[in-house]
Design an enzyme around this catalytic site. Structure first.
Site, PDB file in Angstrom:
ATOM      1  N   ASP A   9      13.149  63.598 -30.140  1.00  0.00           N
ATOM      2  CA  ASP A   9      14.239  64.342 -30.773  1.00  0.00           C
ATOM      3  C   ASP A   9      13.746  65.763 -31.022  1.00  0.00           C
ATOM      4  O   ASP A   9      12.589  65.948 -31.432  1.00  0.00           O
ATOM      5  CB  ASP A   9      14.655  63.680 -32.095  1.00  0.00           C
ATOM      6  CG  ASP A   9      16.038  64.104 -32.547  1.00  0.00           C
ATOM      7  OD1 ASP A   9      16.290  65.333 -32.628  1.00  0.00           O
ATOM      8  OD2 ASP A   9      16.866  63.231 -32.839  1.00  0.00           O
ATOM      9  N   GLU A 370     -16.369  26.485  10.671  1.00  0.00           N
ATOM     10  CA  GLU A 370     -15.960  25.121  11.000  1.00  0.00           C
ATOM     11  C   GLU A 370     -16.338  24.118   9.915  1.00  0.00           C
ATOM     12  O   GLU A 370     -16.334  22.902  10.152  1.00  0.00           O
ATOM     13  CB  GLU A 370     -16.587  24.693  12.338  1.00  0.00           C
ATOM     14  CG  GLU A 370     -18.096  24.538  12.317  1.00  0.00           C
ATOM     15  CD  GLU A 370     -18.843  25.820  12.614  1.00  0.00           C
ATOM     16  OE1 GLU A 370     -19.992  25.731  13.081  1.00  0.00           O
ATOM     17  OE2 GLU A 370     -18.285  26.920  12.388  1.00  0.00           O
TER      18      GLU A 370
END
Length: 454
Positions: A9, A370
């Site tokens: 403000d 793997e």
């Protein structure tokens, strides 16, 4: 619930009055006297809500709000416009600029604090979603931007109303901008059969308790995150405040103004879609963080994270926990002789055979290359050994690949039963058993022989 609130403000007396009001409720307050100062503070500070004056020299509140909502860093920040302007078009202009609400001076305590509590609660939920999405993004290094705020159009809106007249009036106001589904039975809203973007509840309804319905919607998993817009008469201020406390997101006063109603609906639909976008972003990046993209199994990161609670559970309950380490035999030869595409297909089919021959309570993961692992809670060592040997036979029984690239594949297995040690030592024992299986000729199962430590 405390929150950090920025008051903007250009009049010092207004700042002091508002600051005193908020300080009495133990809010942490920051002050700004211009639009640019407000933007600078929001850019560098953690703010939970902005109370923004409209009539300011230079950059007015509408422009400040638009800039906040267009910046990805602050677009989620709740903004309440506070002004002496009290015309309907002023409210609509503020809502169209992206404001979450519009309060008229002098601001009274009940509507002010009801809005603060409601909006800061929603901000905390959005912040949590944003933090989770950012954390999961860091885990995956997948730089997915936060979802943009969309137009908020064509939302699927459920309205729970008492009378056909109310339904017809609301349908005329909303028109074709949204898909409106009107119902008079609250149970149908609590368990919706389709996606819902917004609930509209009329506080003047007498055929059911509107506030109880708000509470029910917030307590159900399916509707907990769906925004609620209340319709209320001007004299219903106390009930509006109660509704906001129960989890409603916004309200619109009667007689309803079409432009204001549509602006508030768009705001809530946008917020709903933004939060849902954050949830989807979090879920997708979380899946990337815990899933091996080639096989669809969990990855090493998730496996290691999940192992600790399983060990704690086994320690507390005394129930057994076994781990199986699996490694495809001569996998390098498969890649070298037939190409990486063939190798990838073998990995995918190998993962599928693991899943097809394990229990729902088992956790399968690709550890890298793997090598795979299978956590098996509540299996004795003998039962786990039998399961490993069955899986070994399934792997060796039929070739892998497709068409003319079918390949015979075998695998070696190392098995360990948890014996009271730390996770790293537990896995190491299974790895050592796996290496022994490799040394002894492959296509076999070897179990660790360490006796139980506890």
């Amino acid at each position: 619930m405390s929150a950090r609130i920025l008051i903007v403000d250009d009049m010092p007396v207004n700042l002091r009055l508002m600051q005193a009001q908020l300080a009495e409720e133990y809010y942490d307050v920051l002050l700004a006297t211009s639009g640019q100062e407000a933007l600078d503070i929001c850019g560098r500070e953690m703010i939970d809500l902005v109370l923004l004056d409209v009539m300011m020299p230079g950059m007015d509140g509408f422009e400040v709000c638009r800039r906040l909502k267009s910046d990805p860093r602050t677009m989620h920040l709740p903004v309440v416009l506070v002004t002496a302007l009290d015309q309907q078009q002023d409210r609509v202009r503020g809502l169209e600029a992206g404001a979450d609400d519009f309060l008229t001076k002098p601001v009274r305590g009940l509507p002010l604090f009801s809005r603060i509590r409601s909006l800061t609660r929603l901000k905390i939920l959005t912040d949590e979603l944003r933090m989770r999405a950012e954390t999961s993004t860091k885990l995956t290094a997948a730089l997915q931007p936060a979802p943009p705020l969309d137009s908020g159009l064509k939302g699927r809106v459920y309205a729970i109303l008492d009378t056909p007249d109310q339904s017809q009036r609301l349908a005329r106001l909303i028109g074709t901008e949204h898909n409106l589904i009107v119902m008079s039975e609250p149970d149908a809203a609590v368990q919706p059969e389709e996606t819902v973007d917004l609930f509209i509840i009329d506080l003047r309804s007498t055929g059911f308790d509107p506030l109880r319905l708000c509470s029910r919607l917030r307590s159900q998993e399916a509707t907990r995150q769906i925004p609620i817009l209340l319709l209320a008469a001007p004299e219903d201020e106390a009930r509006v405040g109660r509704g906001l406390e129960l989890g409603a997101n916004d309200y619109c006063q009667t007689p309803l103004d079409k432009n204001e109603l549509l602006a508030r609906i768009r705001t809530q639909v946008r917020r709903r879609r933004y939060d849902e976008g954050l949830r989807r972003s979090f879920q997708s990046t979380l899946e990337l963080a815990i899933t091996d993209p080639l096989t669809g199994l969990h990855n090493r990161r998730f496996f290691d994270t999940h192992l600790r609670p399983l060990i704690d559970q086994s320690r507390q309950s005394g129930r057994p926990l076994c781990v199986m380490m699996l490694d495809i035999d001569h996998f390098k030869h498969i890649n070298d002789a037939f190409g990486h595409d063939a190798g990838d297909e073998v990995l995918r089919q190998f993962a599928h055979r693991i899943l097809a021959n394990s229990r729902g309570s088992d956790l399968a993961a690709r550890m890298g290359g793997e090598e795979f692992a299978l956590l098996m809670p509540d299996l004795s060592e003998d039962e786990a050994l039998q399961a490993a040997d069955r899986l070994r036979e399934v792997v060796a029984a039929s070739p892998f690949g497709e068409g003319d690239k079918e390949l015979p594949v075998t695998a070696s297995f190392g098995l360990a039963m948890w014996a009271g040690e730390e996770p790293r030592e537990f896995l190491k024992r299974a790895d050592l058993a796996l290496y022994q299986a490799k040394r002894e000729g492959r296509n076999r199962v070897v179990r660790s022989t360490l006796t139980r430590m506890i």
